[in-house]
Design an enzyme around this catalytic site. Structure first.
Site, mmCIF file in Angstrom:
data_model
loop_
_atom_site.group_PDB
_atom_site.id
_atom_site.type_symbol
_atom_site.label_atom_id
_atom_site.label_comp_id
_atom_site.label_asym_id
_atom_site.label_seq_id
_atom_site.Cartn_x
_atom_site.Cartn_y
_atom_site.Cartn_z
ATOM 1 N N HIS A 248 0.865 -1.173 0.000
ATOM 2 C CA HIS A 248 0.000 0.000 0.000
ATOM 3 C C HIS A 248 0.903 1.224 0.000
ATOM 4 O O HIS A 248 1.755 1.376 0.877
ATOM 5 C CB HIS A 248 -0.931 -0.014 1.212
ATOM 6 N N GLU A 251 1.712 3.255 3.109
ATOM 7 C CA GLU A 251 2.278 2.563 4.268
ATOM 8 C C GLU A 251 3.771 2.412 4.008
ATOM 9 O O GLU A 251 4.221 1.465 3.355
ATOM 10 C CB GLU A 251 1.580 1.216 4.457
ATOM 11 N N HIS A 380 3.388 -3.972 6.303
ATOM 12 C CA HIS A 380 2.299 -3.001 6.183
ATOM 13 C C HIS A 380 2.356 -1.993 7.333
ATOM 14 O O HIS A 380 3.308 -1.972 8.118
ATOM 15 C CB HIS A 380 0.947 -3.728 6.196
ATOM 16 N N GLU A 472 2.219 -5.826 10.526
ATOM 17 C CA GLU A 472 1.760 -4.440 10.677
ATOM 18 C C GLU A 472 2.745 -3.742 11.607
ATOM 19 O O GLU A 472 2.888 -4.110 12.775
ATOM 20 C CB GLU A 472 0.345 -4.411 11.253
#
Length: 639
Positions: A248, A251, A380, A472
């Site tokens: 993304h 990110e 991410h 994440e």
């Protein structure tokens, strides 16, 4: 099956929008004039399809004989360039378009004369790379991209029309006297990212190299740096690991961490760090800092601290790349309910190719076919947790439902290898970022968090031998620059620990009684309904948790071999388990053995129906180009 309606609409619009031909025509029926003359007056380049060329002046007539901008716009050559990215599904875009524009609208110097022709070696390299894309739609290589006719050699002073695709700014010369392990903890533009990767590979040329797996939709290289004892080649029984960041575009923490990691591994290797040297000598590591460089440009324009939750998340086609992979998980759930059917190495459904497939997505899938990847992580941002497959709930109506893979125990070990040494993930404060995952140890099954389809991690597991987790990295997607060094400190040990997990389990070679390797032999583990297959040289890697396992090797035409394997707790190096298969008496066959498979073998090519001729024996796209009637561009046909 007909082509996608959107593509047909684009073709029809391109043909309908062409101006009338105001020039004389050659025997092929195309607008033509006399060959380009030296000393022709420069005019502004006002061709929309060629608007992003590195120059803004051209001259007519061009080498094809088009005498004006209107003549170029009316030509089938120009119409082809305007729809190539749709026809080729994003492949070779925008390289081919820019190469064609260099012929149709040649560069003109301000002195009023045509510049040297584009370089022949650029054309030849592009033809070699892009010919399969033309073959897939049964289209001939365009005559005006004839490398020997319309291009020049370097000795003639040619120029590279694709040079601007590198997007590189003037190189900043780093201060002299810096230690080998010096890292600048800053955000990097695309140009700076490329420079860092290339400079790092040059510093550690004996253990590093850079290569591109393809281009983004806007033409930026998806650049990888590889670090291994023998860069550029697979070594027998050496596991291959890939780390991917910036899926993304907004990110960005993963993008920066992988740049820092590349520099760290290079610098520490040069300094003789035994852990890093052991890692690079036993593992082939591939780092892709940015899978979505186009989205990053959108996010970076707003800057750190100002970026919204979604600005730049998707690629230039407005596609979420982590929702763009084939949905093999739904097929897995269907197959898992049937006895005697394999539910690993699932082929890509034909209908997948009729949707929008991003060039970035296709580049990753093709990359996966070039190396026998064992382990992977995608980085991410937006929370602080490590998730693992499956990401799609086993019940379609459940947004949150624990949905484990057959390798649930191994995936939990992989996730914990990252989370357990991450100081913030292990912080016991419920008020920290990601505090809602504290009771789970900062790891979670993806579908138990939230369910979605088309994810990259599920695809890795079900299409190949590769196990991928999702990390994440924090609640701020585009952290300010001052947060980058603490971010690196928090994740450095986790990254190293995860890379070392490629050695967890067993590895070996499957051969016949003459010592010849058997490729695509199946390695099964009793109680785990997920097989892996041997690579070209007959070697394999099977990630397994500690304990005792019954391992089976088999291939068509050979008797199966069963071995009992015990993996001790805290084992730091994969145990070697080789298999020698004896022929059954008949001639050994190639391919996958065992239970029946639903559908064809895995393929990255669009379905054959796409390449089938229409009722008149011509390719499906011909009727739209044929509307250039009465002068049809038959040079597009192979026959």
């Amino acid at each position: 099956m007909p082509p996608p309606p959107l593509l047909l609409a684009v073709l029809a619009a391109a043909v309908a929008a062409r101006p009338g031909c105001q020039q004389t025509r050659d025997p092929a029926g195309d607008c033509r004039g006399p060959p380009a003359a030296q000393g022709a007056a420069c005019v502004d380049l006002q061709l929309r399809t060629c608007a992003d060329m590195a120059y803004n002046r051209t001259a007519f007539p061009n080498v094809l004989g088009h005498r004006s901008r209107e003549a170029v716009e009316a030509s089938p050559e120009y119409i082809l360039l305007s729809v190539l990215h749709h026809l080729l599904e994003g492949q070779c875009n925008p390289d081919l378009r820019l190469l064609g524009c260099a012929v149709l609208a040649p560069r003109c110097d301000n002195g009023g004369s045509l510049a040297p022709r584009p370089c022949r070696h650029v054309c030849q390299a592009l033809r070699e790379a892009c010919q399969p894309a033309f073959d897939a739609i049964d289209m001939a290589w365009p005559y005006f991209l004839d490398c020997s006719r319309y291009f020049a050699g370097e000795e003639e002073g040619c120029y590279d029309p694709l040079q601007q695709l590198q997007g590189l700014e003037p190189e900043e010369v780093p201060p002299s006297g810096l230690p080998p392990n010096f890292i600048r903890f800053v955000h990097h533009s695309y140009s700076q990212m490329v420079r860092v990767l290339q400079r790092t590979a040059a510093r550690c040329a004996h253990v590093a190299r850079t290569y591109s797996i393809g281009r983004s939709f806007e033409g930026r290289d998806l650049l990888v740096i590889e670090l291994s004892a023998r860069p550029g080649q697979h070594e027998l029984m050496e596991p291959e690991v890939k780390l991917i960041g910036n899926i993304h575009g907004n990110e960005v923490a993963g993008r920066e961490l992988l740049l820092y990691l590349a520099q760290y591994l290079c610098g520490e290797y040069l300094l003789g760090n035994p852990r890093v040297q052991r890692l690079l000598n036993t593992t082939r590591i591939h780092l892709l800092p940015s899978m979505n460089p186009d989205g990053y440009e959108v996010a970076a324009a707003e800057g750190a601290g100002y970026n919204g939750w979604t600005s730049g998340r998707q690629n230039a086609q407005n596609l979420d790349l982590n929702r763009n992979f084939p949905d093999l998980t739904s097929e897995f759930y269907r197959l898992a309910a049937a006895r005697g059917t394999r539910s690993d190495h699932i082929p890509i459904p034909q209908h997948y190719w009729w949707g929008k497939v991003a060039p970035e997505t296709k580049a990753i899938m093709k990359w996966m076919k070039t190396a026998p990847f064992v382990l992977s992580a995608s980085l991410h941002g937006g929370d602080l947790v490590v998730s693992y497959p499956f990401d799609l709930s086993k019940h379609p109506e459940e947004e949150k439902m624990f949905s484990p893979t057959p390798d649930e125990k191994m995936f939990k070990l992989l996730a914990r290898a990252y989370a357990d040494v991450h100081p913030m993930m292990m912080d016991r404060s419920e008020h920290r970022c990601g505090g809602n995952f504290l009771s789970r140890g900062s790891i979670i099954n993806g579908a138990d968090w939230y369910s979605f389809t088309g994810g990259m991690s599920d695809f890795n597991y079900l299409y190949s031998n590769c196990f991928e987790i999702t990390v994440e990295l924090g609640c701020v997607k585009f952290p300010p620059e001052e947060a980058l060094y603490p971010l690196w400190q928090q994740n450095k040990e986790s990254l190293l620990s995860f890379l070392e997990m490629a050695q967890q389990g067993i590895k070996g070679v499957v051969t016949d009684k003459f010592g010849q390797p058997i490729r695509n032999a199946r390695i099964s583990v009793k109680g785990i309904r997920h097989d892996i297959t041997t690579a070209t040289d007959g070697d394999y890697w099977r990630l397994l948790p500690p304990g005792t396992h019954i391992v089976i090797a088999q291939a068509p035409g050979y008797s199966k071999v069963i071995k009992r394997v015990t993996i001790p707790l805290h084992m730091r190096k994969a145990g070697r388990v080789d298999f020698i298969l004896q022929p059954l008496g008949g001639r050994a066959k190639k391919g996958h053995p065992g239970p029946r498979r639903s559908g064809p073998e895995p393929s990255l090519e669009p379905p054959g129906a796409r390449r089938q001729p229409s009722a008149n024996g011509k390719p499906w796209w011909w009727s739209y180009f044929a509307s250039l009637s009465p002068h049809r561009p038959r040079w597009l046909l192979k026959y």
